[in-house]
Scaffold this active site. Structure first.
Site, mmCIF file in Angstrom:
data_model
loop_
_atom_site.group_PDB
_atom_site.id
_atom_site.type_symbol
_atom_site.label_atom_id
_atom_site.label_comp_id
_atom_site.label_asym_id
_atom_site.label_seq_id
_atom_site.Cartn_x
_atom_site.Cartn_y
_atom_site.Cartn_z
ATOM 1 N N LYS A 1 -9.297 14.018 3.980
ATOM 2 C CA LYS A 1 -8.867 12.489 3.982
ATOM 3 C C LYS A 1 -7.817 13.534 5.248
ATOM 4 O O LYS A 1 -7.546 13.766 5.829
ATOM 5 C CB LYS A 1 -7.438 13.083 2.686
ATOM 6 C CG LYS A 1 -6.709 13.974 2.067
ATOM 7 C CD LYS A 1 -6.208 13.723 1.352
ATOM 8 C CE LYS A 1 -7.167 14.100 -0.378
ATOM 9 N NZ LYS A 1 -6.699 12.960 -0.615
ATOM 10 N N ARG A 2 -6.572 11.953 5.253
ATOM 11 C CA ARG A 2 -5.235 11.890 6.928
ATOM 12 C C ARG A 2 -5.011 13.501 5.923
ATOM 13 O O ARG A 2 -4.603 13.918 4.923
ATOM 14 C CB ARG A 2 -5.087 10.815 6.717
ATOM 15 C CG ARG A 2 -6.124 9.310 7.126
ATOM 16 C CD ARG A 2 -6.666 10.295 8.841
ATOM 17 N NE ARG A 2 -5.332 10.142 9.324
ATOM 18 C CZ ARG A 2 -5.095 9.146 10.533
ATOM 19 N NH1 ARG A 2 -5.723 8.190 11.130
ATOM 20 N NH2 ARG A 2 -4.309 8.666 11.415
ATOM 21 N N THR B 1 -8.384 7.014 -2.793
ATOM 22 C CA THR B 1 -9.577 6.304 -2.924
ATOM 23 C C THR B 1 -10.975 7.517 -2.747
ATOM 24 O O THR B 1 -12.667 7.369 -3.438
ATOM 25 C CB THR B 1 -10.460 5.192 -2.661
ATOM 26 O OG1 THR B 1 -9.934 5.294 -1.245
ATOM 27 C CG2 THR B 1 -9.365 3.835 -2.697
ATOM 28 N N HIS C 1 0.801 -0.937 0.471
ATOM 29 C CA HIS C 1 0.575 -0.175 -0.055
ATOM 30 C C HIS C 1 0.766 1.290 0.113
ATOM 31 O O HIS C 1 0.064 2.296 0.066
ATOM 32 C CB HIS C 1 -0.695 -0.153 0.829
ATOM 33 C CG HIS C 1 -2.246 -0.550 1.260
ATOM 34 N ND1 HIS C 1 -3.158 -0.408 0.299
ATOM 35 C CD2 HIS C 1 -2.510 -2.369 1.586
ATOM 36 C CE1 HIS C 1 -4.416 -1.028 0.111
ATOM 37 N NE2 HIS C 1 -3.548 -2.423 1.159
ATOM 38 N N LYS D 1 -14.448 8.494 -5.705
ATOM 39 C CA LYS D 1 -15.676 8.830 -4.152
ATOM 40 C C LYS D 1 -16.558 10.158 -4.901
ATOM 41 O O LYS D 1 -17.541 10.260 -5.709
ATOM 42 C CB LYS D 1 -15.503 8.887 -2.994
ATOM 43 C CG LYS D 1 -15.639 7.989 -1.887
ATOM 44 C CD LYS D 1 -15.090 8.274 -1.000
ATOM 45 C CE LYS D 1 -13.982 7.250 -0.374
ATOM 46 N NZ LYS D 1 -12.890 7.359 1.194
ATOM 47 N N LYS E 1 0.486 15.113 1.182
ATOM 48 C CA LYS E 1 -0.675 15.434 1.068
ATOM 49 C C LYS E 1 -1.192 16.710 0.484
ATOM 50 O O LYS E 1 -1.603 16.168 -0.338
ATOM 51 C CB LYS E 1 -2.249 14.500 1.689
ATOM 52 C CG LYS E 1 -1.987 13.014 1.846
ATOM 53 C CD LYS E 1 -3.334 12.297 2.883
ATOM 54 C CE LYS E 1 -3.407 11.040 3.108
ATOM 55 N NZ LYS E 1 -3.969 10.191 1.887
HETATM 56 C C1 LIG Z 1 -12.813 7.724 1.311
HETATM 57 C C2 LIG Z 1 -11.456 7.952 2.650
HETATM 58 C C3 LIG Z 1 -10.616 7.466 2.939
HETATM 59 C C4 LIG Z 1 -9.546 7.949 2.330
HETATM 60 O O1 LIG Z 1 -9.154 8.887 1.102
HETATM 61 P P1 LIG Z 1 -7.557 9.543 0.403
HETATM 62 O O2 LIG Z 1 -8.272 10.904 -0.081
HETATM 63 O O3 LIG Z 1 -8.252 8.778 -0.690
HETATM 64 O O4 LIG Z 1 -6.747 9.782 1.596
HETATM 65 C C5 LIG Z 1 -10.073 7.876 4.219
HETATM 66 N N1 LIG Z 1 -10.848 8.340 4.848
HETATM 67 C C6 LIG Z 1 -12.018 7.756 4.952
HETATM 68 C C7 LIG Z 1 -12.954 8.492 6.383
HETATM 69 C C8 LIG Z 1 -12.935 7.998 3.566
HETATM 70 O O5 LIG Z 1 -14.293 7.614 3.904
#
Ligand SMILES: *Cc1c(COP(=O)(O)O)cnc(C)c1O
Length: 825
Positions: free
Chosen positions: A561-562, A669, A370, A673, A567
């Site tokens: 995101k985190r 991911t 990952h 979305k 990022k």
């Molecule tokens: C989808 C999701 C992530 C991953 O988000 P990235 O933008 O790909 O880092 C992290 N936390 C939550 C709650 C999510 O739904």
């Protein structure tokens, strides 16, 4: 005709069709007989429990039938081992997948209860940190939806990911308590408990036939108890099991200690055992490194392996068929110790020859990598492994000896290459490299996007790839369109169905049919109308939670995101500062009104990430209150990002920020979305953005910034960011203002070092990508001002998301890694 064994065809009582009256009766029955409450006095949590129990009952027949079918057909089973499952809420997902939303809504209405209220009352199962854990949750749902017999195995943490609150703009972590009201979804399986050992020593034992076996004699034991949750697929295709392990002491209380007056000591063993599954480690993309973490990893790996081998022997009676009937997927290296544990079970417990056991093991395991971030690559000190798992350490040495011999003899590796493929890292204190262990013990090693897989071949695993060139493959991540389109965005789902028919619900690629309507003014208006309604809902949530007023007519620019330096939330917030400076310097110009929305948690020990949260809040306070801005720019930080919050934010986003330093985001991911929900992406050529660019076409995504190769070149040559800063007056001005305390008058030096890092090494290329980012944002503004074009692009994003369905991802795993059949697309 021979009679079928009874186990395959046991009777189950038939439930009546899911009429409103039937469901209403079942909810009442559960409320009274399972929750034990009179409807007159029932509280919302009682109704929630009763409703979940009624829905769960409706899933039971399917669950048992799915399991019987696997026994009956002798189909291969997939086991997905993951230390994280970031599930979120389950009730709406389960109801929606078996078509119960409307009958349950009506039944509850007759009982004077609002389904929406109950849905919002269900706590998130937040047994994960971010993308890796959410991927596991999407995969579970997809494996059920495409009819793969599968089990998820993980840990039943009592406390999931911490709850985030803000205190004067700083992140504060509070314990998360998802089990506080009980968990109506789960079944405790006290009969499925396994002994897990730690420590002790290894003893050679001579069998009657003269063969010598090694026997591990642990000196520390505890129990792993299974808790099962049904995971129902789309239209009830199949129900698979998520089996989470809970640690319990073998002796709940030491009575001799208690009786001698040591009341605390009597419970010590109990507390020590339960500590193993008490909390989720909150670090994302950093190896945790503590002994308790290694204990968690072995605890759940050993319990899962014992369970898998028991089930296999029960059905087939012979371990030789393991790779034909069992596929185990390791979600990152956290469960990699499973490889040594399976070898121990095969060789020590079942008397297989080493070489045979190794073949079976390699045939059974697949490993998903990952991340390439060095700080995230797990390794354990040899001394710690030796103390905690002495037999596994021996096995790892033996595996290593075999691999190194092969590397020397067959591949003629030199010393440097030997050092790079070795399971033991010799540089500074000997450590076991879990990535190398996972690689050599698996027949398949996959990356999670095309770019990431290529980089994996070139970097961490380059020599292992030379030694085993047919093992690395790519499986680009995906998201389940049920949760991330149908459930979170019912307005858009209805609109799409009205326009192109309902077929896309079962075949997501049919969304392509929307492309023909992308330029249709009537459809554009409806599409924009759905977005507007979602934005109004988010605006209300922002008001409720932060007391900031935002206009749903502004462009909603979202980065959730985190919080991590790679990022680059910092790039985004510096651009906000630059935009603020420009609005004040040139009040006469036309500006696109924007709301910059941030959400995300920082690892508790990650200082710069926490400081970035504080900076976002400090900048927000100044910009949101400055009358000179005239509401043209707002900055919002929404606390406590989780799956449920994402389900409200994503459908309301106009712009999706996917701006990681090229080469550093394995896939992402979140990006998928947003695409599903008709947001336009501003992003770098990183992770799965590269494939999004290809799927949606260059005209429908805004790409900027250095490429992976260019980033590597800047770093390799040690090029300083000074030139980039000198060349950009607006960057210079923004950095100066932040560093000098314009946004932190109470502590003018607060951001001096953070900004100093950008001026000094700028590892993440914030300064060097800044002007390109500003130009890309100007492109976004221009698109926004051409509403027809904007809407057409947004529609084409939704239309092109099919490739990013986790059903596609899972079908590829099934065919190319696991050797199991899924329902065809
Ligand atoms: C989808 C999701 C992530 C991953 O988000 P990235 O933008 O790909 O880092 C992290 N936390 C939550 C709650 C999510 O739904």
């Amino acid at each position: 005709m021979p009679q079928k064994p009874i186990v395959y065809d046991a009777p189950t009582p038939e439930r009546p069709a899911a009429s409103v009256e039937a469901i209403q009766g079942e909810i009442l029955e559960r409320l009274i007989y399972s929750v034990g409450k009179d409807p007159i006095v029932a509280r919302p949590h009682d109704w929630l429990a009763a409703t979940i129990l009624a829905v769960r009952d409706r899933v039971m027949d399917l669950w048992m039938e799915s399991s019987r079918e696997t026994w009956r057909t002798s189909n291969k089973r997939v086991y997905y081992l993951s230390l994280e499952f970031l599930i979120g809420r389950l009730m709406r997902d389960a109801m929606s997948n078996v078509g119960l939303i409307e009958p349950v809504r009506d039944a509850l209405r007759n009982l004077n209860v609002d389904l929406g209220d109950l849905i919002n009352l269900e706590p998130d199962a937040a047994l994960g940190n971010g993308g890796l854990g959410r991927l596991a949750a999407c995969f579970l749902e997809s494996m059920s939806s495409v009819k793969i017999p599968a089990y998820g195995y993980g840990i039943r943490y009592v406390h999931g990911l911490f709850r985030q609150e803000m205190s004067e703009g700083w992140q504060v972590e509070l314990p998360e308590e998802w089990l506080a009201h009980g968990n109506p979804w789960e079944f405790e399986r006290r009969e499925s408990a396994y002994e897990i050992g730690f420590g002790g020593h290894v003893e050679p034992v001579t069998d009657p036939d003269g063969t010598v076996r090694q026997e591990w004699r642990p000196n520390d034991h505890l129990l792993a108890v299974a808790f099962d949750t049904p995971i129902v697929g789309w239209r009830g295709a199949r129900v698979n099991t998520l089996r989470l392990w809970s640690a319990q002491p073998i002796d709940p209380i030491l009575l001799d200690k208690f009786n001698s007056g040591d009341h605390i000591g009597a419970l010590e063993e109990s507390a020590r055992a339960e500590a193993i599954t008490r909390v989720l480690y909150p670090a994302d993309s950093t190896a945790a490194g503590q002994e308790l973490r290694l204990r968690q990893e072995f605890f759940f790996s050993s319990a899962s392996l014992q369970d898998i081998v028991r089930r296999h022997l029960q059905q087939y009676g012979d371990l030789g068929s393991l790779p034909d009937k069992v596929a185990i997927q390791l979600n990152d290296t956290h469960p990699a110790i499973s490889i040594a544990e399976l070898m121990r079970i095969l060789v020590d417990d079942n008397g297989l020859k080493w070489a045979d056991a190794w073949k079976l093991t390699r045939g059974t395991f697949g490993y998903t990598n990952h991340t390439l971030l060095p700080e995230a690559l797990e390794s354990w000190p040899v001394a710690l492994l030796e103390r905690l798992l002495p037999r596994h350490m021996q096995i790892i040495y033996q595996i290593n000896a075999d691999v190194l011999a092969e590397a020397r003899q067959r591949a003629k590796f030199n010393d440097g290459q030997i050092a790079s493929v070795s399971l033991i890292d010799e540089a500074g204190g000997r450590r076991v490299r879990m990535g190398q262990l996972a690689f050599v013990g698996s027949h398949s090693i996959n990356g999670v996007s095309a770019l990431h897989t290529e980089l994996m071949k070139q970097t961490v695993f380059s020599d292992l790839h030379k030694l085993y060139p047919d093992r690395i493959n790519n499986k680009t991540n995906g998201i389940t369109p049920r949760r991330w389109l149908m459930q979170c965005n019912p307005g858009l789902t209805k609109l799409i169905g009205d326009r192109i028919g309902q077929g896309f619900l079962d075949d997501i690629d049919l969304l392509q049919g929307l492309k023909a309507h992308a330029e249709d003014p009537g459809f554009q208006e409806q599409f924009a109308g759905v977005k507007k309604a979602n934005k109004q809902r988010l605006a209300k949530l922002i008001k409720d939670r932060t007391n900031i007023t935002v206009s749903p007519d502004a462009l909603f620019d979202v980065q959730i995101k985190r919080i991590h330096e790679y990022k680059r939330q910092l790039l985004n917030v510096i651009q906000a500062v630059a935009a603020y400076d420009e609005i004040r310097a040139h009040p006469e110009r036309d500006y696109v009104p924007r709301v910059k929305i941030f959400a995300g948690k920082a690892a508790p020990g990650y200082w710069n990430a926490k400081l970035i949260i504080k900076l976002i809040n400090d900048v927000a306070k100044v910009i949101n209150h400055d009358p000179a801005v005239r509401g043209l720019l707002k900055v919002v930080f929404l606390p406590n990002y989780n799956v449920s919050l994402a389900e409200v934010i994503v459908p309301a986003a106009d712009l999706s920020e996917q701006i990681s330093t090229a080469g550093m985001e394995a896939s992402g991911t979140g990006n998928m979305k947003f695409m599903a929900n008709g947001a336009i992406t501003i992003g770098t050529m990183d992770g799965a953005n590269v494939e999004m660019h290809k799927e949606v076409g260059a005209d429908n995504i805004v790409i900027f910034g250095l490429s992976t190769a260019e980033v590597n070149e800047q770093r390799a040559k040690g090029i300083a960011p000074a030139a980039a800063i000198e060349a950009s007056p607006r960057l210079k001005e923004a950095l100066d203002s932040i560093a000098s305390g314009v946004f932190s008058p109470d502590d003018p030096n607060r951001y001096r070092d953070l900004i100093g890092g950008l001026r000094d090494h700028d590892w993440f290329m914030v300064a060097r990508d800044f002007d390109a980012y500003v130009a890309a944002q100007a492109e976004v503004d221009a698109l926004w001002n051409d509403k027809k074009r904007w809407n057409a692009i947004a529609i084409r994003n939704t239309a092109s998301v099919g490739f990013f369905s986790s059903d596609r991802t899972i079908r590829q795993y099934a065919k190319e890694i696991w050797g199991v059949t899924a329902t065809p697309a």
